[in-house]
Design a protein around this motif. Sequence first.
Motif, short mmCIF file in Angstrom:
data_model
loop_
_atom_site.label_atom_id
_atom_site.label_comp_id
_atom_site.label_asym_id
_atom_site.label_seq_id
_atom_site.Cartn_x
_atom_site.Cartn_y
_atom_site.Cartn_z
N HIS A 65 13.92 16.63 28.07
CA HIS A 65 12.73 16.27 28.85
C HIS A 65 12.76 16.95 30.20
O HIS A 65 13.79 17.48 30.62
N ALA A 66 11.62 16.90 30.88
CA ALA A 66 11.44 17.71 32.10
C ALA A 66 11.88 16.98 33.36
O ALA A 66 11.16 16.96 34.35
N LEU B 55 6.64 19.68 27.88
CA LEU B 55 7.73 20.04 28.79
C LEU B 55 7.49 21.43 29.36
O LEU B 55 7.61 21.66 30.57
N ARG B 56 7.12 22.35 28.49
CA ARG B 56 6.88 23.71 28.98
C ARG B 56 5.75 23.73 30.01
O ARG B 56 5.83 24.39 31.03
N ASN C 77 7.18 14.04 27.56
CA ASN C 77 7.65 15.27 26.91
C ASN C 77 9.04 15.12 26.31
O ASN C 77 9.79 16.09 26.19
N ASP C 78 9.38 13.90 25.91
CA ASP C 78 10.72 13.63 25.37
C ASP C 78 10.94 14.23 23.99
O ASP C 78 10.02 14.29 23.17
N VAL D 158 24.77 11.60 15.30
CA VAL D 158 24.64 11.48 16.76
C VAL D 158 23.16 11.67 17.12
O VAL D 158 22.50 12.54 16.56
N ILE D 159 22.66 10.86 18.04
CA ILE D 159 21.28 11.00 18.51
C ILE D 159 21.29 11.14 20.03
O ILE D 159 21.89 10.31 20.73
N HIS D 160 20.66 12.19 20.55
CA HIS D 160 20.43 12.26 22.00
C HIS D 160 19.12 11.53 22.28
O HIS D 160 18.08 11.88 21.73
N ALA D 161 19.18 10.54 23.18
CA ALA D 161 18.05 9.63 23.36
C ALA D 161 17.03 10.11 24.39
O ALA D 161 16.02 9.43 24.60
N SER D 162 17.27 11.23 25.05
CA SER D 162 16.31 11.74 26.03
C SER D 162 15.92 10.69 27.07
O SER D 162 14.76 10.57 27.44
N GLY D 163 16.90 9.91 27.50
CA GLY D 163 16.61 8.94 28.56
C GLY D 163 15.90 7.68 28.11
O GLY D 163 15.52 6.86 28.94
#
Length: 335
Positions: A118-119, A143-144, A198-199, A209-214
């Motif tokens: 995310h941004a 995000l872009r 923008n997650d 494994v999961i990256h939770a993007s905050g």
Amino acid sequence: MVRCWPSCREIVRMLGDTMRLPLLAVAATRVCVAVTVCVLCSSPAAAQRIDYSKLEIKTTDLGHGVYLLGWQGGDSLILVGDDGVLLVDTSVAPMGDKIKTAIARVSDKPIRLIINTHAHADHFGANEALAKGGAGIIAHDNLRERMAKGQYLAAFNQTIPPSVPAALPTVTYADALTIHFAGETVQLFHPPNAHTDNDTLVHFKRANVIHASGTIGGDGGYPFFDMSSGGSFAGMIVAEDKMLSLADDKTRIIADEGEPATTETLKASRDMLVALRARVQKLVDEGRSEDQAVAARPTRDFDARWVHQGNFVTGDTMTRLAYQSLKGIRPPTRP
Ligand SMILES: [Zn+2]
């Protein structure tokens, strides 16, 4: 010019300090929670408070070629293959060399792919440096756009400048994307308007494994959502539900910092958010003001578990965030 961005933990500390200032009890309370994170991200004064030279990256082997690179901020993941490395999140610009060094300890191969979850600057800050060897950068469409245009934070009249072209994602997606890399299936999912607008949730299927993007709180604390970046309370619940649908009882979930969370913690977080939403919505429906909602202490029985020392999201902060989001209060997006 090297931009110095503070880590999430530092932002949290500073915001914790800020939230205790009586000044914020005046007019800015309504918006301070959502915008202060980003304001502090772009503040030179804030950056001066961090000595990145003293931060160390802790590498944790999560199995099947996946490693967690933890540094007290937007933690990174790498997937190491015979031909190269896939990197999730590049950290702040001043940490770029340390990320490179940490990767070099487990692989002598180049970075082939970068995913930005995310941004927020502790997730894309070192993009330019780490993509220099030719890595592609993948992220959600929004995000872009946010990186390319920069962001305006009205309450503090702060502008976050546009990123240089070399730092921008080269591949973007709208809803979901699957990457096949080093024998691993890496699935990207976009939960709309969760921690931000923008997650990307990143699921390493084989490594579990999961990256939770905050979208889950670091160290098991209350999670934070950034309404100035399009985040929302309801979206956080949808994101946590999505991760639960992907997880089993052995899944490791990566928050912005701290040890990986368990599925049990994720489920408890989701249940807490659902219950809190009902309580705060009731207060909104009854016509209570934000201060009256805080005074009602809807988080009372949650705080012992979800408020941690050093975590700026106290019960009252969580109530304010929930109230503002459920009532549809949005910070202005332009001057
Ligand atoms: Zn973030």
